[in-house]
Every structure is written in structure tokens, then in C-alpha cells.
Write an enzyme that holds these catalytic residues in place. Sequence first.
Site, mmCIF file in Angstrom:
data_model
loop_
_atom_site.group_PDB
_atom_site.id
_atom_site.type_symbol
_atom_site.label_atom_id
_atom_site.label_comp_id
_atom_site.label_asym_id
_atom_site.label_seq_id
_atom_site.Cartn_x
_atom_site.Cartn_y
_atom_site.Cartn_z
ATOM 1 N N LYS A 44 0.806 -1.201 0.000
ATOM 2 C CA LYS A 44 0.000 0.000 0.000
ATOM 3 C C LYS A 44 0.850 1.266 0.000
ATOM 4 O O LYS A 44 0.406 2.331 -0.420
ATOM 5 C CB LYS A 44 -0.877 0.037 1.273
ATOM 6 C CG LYS A 44 -1.818 -1.105 1.424
ATOM 7 C CD LYS A 44 -2.566 -0.955 2.770
ATOM 8 C CE LYS A 44 -3.110 -2.259 3.248
ATOM 9 N NZ LYS A 44 -3.527 -2.166 4.650
ATOM 10 N N GLY A 45 2.063 1.176 0.500
ATOM 11 C CA GLY A 45 2.827 2.378 0.846
ATOM 12 C C GLY A 45 3.136 3.339 -0.282
ATOM 13 O O GLY A 45 3.407 4.506 -0.039
ATOM 14 N N GLU A 101 8.231 1.883 -5.641
ATOM 15 C CA GLU A 101 8.228 1.457 -4.233
ATOM 16 C C GLU A 101 8.376 2.674 -3.330
ATOM 17 O O GLU A 101 8.977 3.676 -3.714
ATOM 18 C CB GLU A 101 9.416 0.519 -4.025
ATOM 19 C CG GLU A 101 9.281 -0.776 -3.325
ATOM 20 C CD GLU A 101 8.220 -1.071 -2.294
ATOM 21 O OE1 GLU A 101 7.380 -0.212 -1.940
ATOM 22 O OE2 GLU A 101 8.241 -2.196 -1.814
ATOM 23 N N ASP A 102 7.848 2.578 -2.132
ATOM 24 C CA ASP A 102 8.014 3.663 -1.175
ATOM 25 C C ASP A 102 9.401 3.617 -0.534
ATOM 26 O O ASP A 102 10.082 4.633 -0.434
ATOM 27 C CB ASP A 102 6.911 3.627 -0.099
ATOM 28 C CG ASP A 102 6.723 2.240 0.528
ATOM 29 O OD1 ASP A 102 7.412 1.278 0.126
ATOM 30 O OD2 ASP A 102 5.871 2.120 1.428
ATOM 31 N N ASP A 105 14.453 -1.314 2.298
ATOM 32 C CA ASP A 105 15.177 -1.385 3.567
ATOM 33 C C ASP A 105 16.145 -2.569 3.468
ATOM 34 O O ASP A 105 17.266 -2.416 2.994
ATOM 35 C CB ASP A 105 14.126 -1.526 4.676
ATOM 36 C CG ASP A 105 14.713 -1.532 6.070
ATOM 37 O OD1 ASP A 105 15.854 -1.092 6.234
ATOM 38 O OD2 ASP A 105 14.025 -1.974 7.013
ATOM 39 N N LYS A 133 17.215 2.749 2.448
ATOM 40 C CA LYS A 133 17.944 2.679 3.727
ATOM 41 C C LYS A 133 19.058 1.661 3.555
ATOM 42 O O LYS A 133 18.865 0.480 3.832
ATOM 43 C CB LYS A 133 16.993 2.126 4.790
ATOM 44 C CG LYS A 133 16.395 3.109 5.733
ATOM 45 C CD LYS A 133 15.802 2.346 6.902
ATOM 46 C CE LYS A 133 14.354 2.659 7.110
ATOM 47 N NZ LYS A 133 13.752 1.896 8.209
ATOM 48 N N PHE A 154 13.300 4.713 11.537
ATOM 49 C CA PHE A 154 11.971 4.334 11.086
ATOM 50 C C PHE A 154 11.197 5.585 10.706
ATOM 51 O O PHE A 154 11.009 6.486 11.513
ATOM 52 C CB PHE A 154 11.236 3.538 12.167
ATOM 53 C CG PHE A 154 10.009 2.885 11.627
ATOM 54 C CD1 PHE A 154 10.109 1.740 10.841
ATOM 55 C CD2 PHE A 154 8.752 3.418 11.870
ATOM 56 C CE1 PHE A 154 8.981 1.137 10.299
ATOM 57 C CE2 PHE A 154 7.613 2.823 11.340
ATOM 58 C CZ PHE A 154 7.729 1.685 10.558
ATOM 59 N N VAL A 155 10.779 5.643 9.465
ATOM 60 C CA VAL A 155 10.111 6.842 8.962
ATOM 61 C C VAL A 155 8.646 6.542 8.673
ATOM 62 O O VAL A 155 8.287 5.414 8.337
ATOM 63 C CB VAL A 155 10.807 7.376 7.685
ATOM 64 C CG1 VAL A 155 12.183 7.915 8.024
ATOM 65 C CG2 VAL A 155 10.920 6.300 6.606
ATOM 66 N N ASP A 161 3.612 3.612 6.752
ATOM 67 C CA ASP A 161 2.783 3.469 7.949
ATOM 68 C C ASP A 161 3.558 3.008 9.170
ATOM 69 O O ASP A 161 4.639 2.420 9.078
ATOM 70 C CB ASP A 161 1.677 2.437 7.692
ATOM 71 C CG ASP A 161 2.230 1.013 7.633
ATOM 72 O OD1 ASP A 161 3.188 0.773 6.865
ATOM 73 O OD2 ASP A 161 1.725 0.142 8.377
ATOM 74 N N ARG A 167 -0.311 6.987 7.110
ATOM 75 C CA ARG A 167 -0.071 7.008 5.664
ATOM 76 C C ARG A 167 -0.537 8.331 5.063
ATOM 77 O O ARG A 167 -0.127 8.727 3.978
ATOM 78 C CB ARG A 167 -0.836 5.866 4.977
ATOM 79 C CG ARG A 167 -0.358 4.472 5.363
ATOM 80 C CD ARG A 167 -0.954 3.444 4.408
ATOM 81 N NE ARG A 167 -0.875 2.077 4.893
ATOM 82 C CZ ARG A 167 0.154 1.251 4.713
ATOM 83 N NH1 ARG A 167 1.233 1.675 4.080
ATOM 84 N NH2 ARG A 167 0.122 0.023 5.168
#
Length: 177
Positions: A44-45, A101-102, A105, A133, A154-155, A161, A167
Site C-alpha cells: 500500500k505504501g 516502491e516507497d 530497507d 535505507k 523508522f520513517v 505506515d 499514511r
Amino acid sequence: MDISSDQLDVLFSAEDLRIRIKELGAQIEADYKDRDIHVICVLKGSFPFLADLVRQIKHDNLSVDFLGLSSYGNETKSSGVVRMTQDLTIPIEGKNVLIIEDIIDTGLTMHYLLENLKTRLPKTMEICTLLHKPSNTEKEVDMKYVGFTIPNKFVIGYGLDYAERFRNLPYIGVVRQ
Ligand code: IMP
Ligand code: MG
């Protein structure tokens, strides 16, 4: 851990995002000048990023599809075990696929996705991620377009989210420790 939005420091303001996404759009527009682009938004991001990015790409042969992925884990750490929650609606065989992609990581989610999509024989396949990241890399993936490289924090916000919340923030924030 409970979080409220007034405990957040702004990492990238709405204006920072706007400026960088405009640059990414121009770069993509130039790179795909002579061929189609089939954009795949990883839900969803990535939904706010997708919406802002595609509107910065002038192109008469751009199509969009969505795919849902969810990685098992706790709220802040992905386990690498990925589940497809929603599949594509359009075949990608012979298409120039651009995955949106958001955040990347560990790289485990994207590695899983690439392996899956490769079997469907796209003509080309590139990745555009808003955030990377690099400190947690477990699987190297080749990212053609990266919005911002960020430290190991962590963002949240702008699609990202914390336990399905935040979001909707128009900026990207980091939780003040
Ligand atoms: P990876 O498999 O470790 O690369 O993680 C990918 C997924 O983990 C992303 O698509 C996000 O859903 C989630 N994720 C990783 N880091 C963050 C973060 O800082 N904020 C919110 N979600 C994150
Ligand atoms: Mg994601």
C-alpha cells in the site's frame, strides 16, 4: 510503542518531496522517451508517491497497474517473508516495467518481487524507490531511480505506515526518541 504526530521530526517536507519527485519524473521522462512505460505501484505504501510521480512524467504511452505486498513482521521490522495480497490485472510480457516502491530497507521484499515478475517475461524492468535505507541491506537490488538515501531510522508518512497509521501525512517524519 504508541506514536502521535506531534512526536515527529520532519525529515522531508511536502515541498522537499515535490521538488525531488519533479526531478525523478524528468529523468524517467527522458529515459523512456522512445518506448512505453508500464508503471507498477507496490501497495500500500507507494500510493501517494505514484500519484505525484506519474503526474510529473509527460508521456503518451504510460500505463499503470497495482500489486499488493505485505511482509510479515512486527510494526517496524520486515521479516522477509512476503505475501502477495493483490496481483496485477494486466500481463507484463514484453512491457517496459517500472516498479514504484516507497522504501527499500533490507531489500528482501523487492528481491521477492523481482523474482516473481521476472518469470512473467517483461521486456525491461527497473525500480524507482522514493527512499533507500542502505544500512540494513540483506539482498542487493539494482535501483535505477532513488529519491533519497536515508539513515537507519523508522520513517512514517506520505504512504509509509506505523501499524497502518500515518499514511495520510503529507510529509515524511521520523519519530523523536
Ligand atoms: P524490506 O523488505 O526490508 O526492504 O522492507 C520493505 C518494506 O518494509 C517496505 O515496503 C515497508 O512496508 C516496510 N518498511 C521498511 N522500513 C520502513 C520504515 O522506515 N517505515 C515504514 N515502513 C518501512
Ligand atoms: Mg511497502
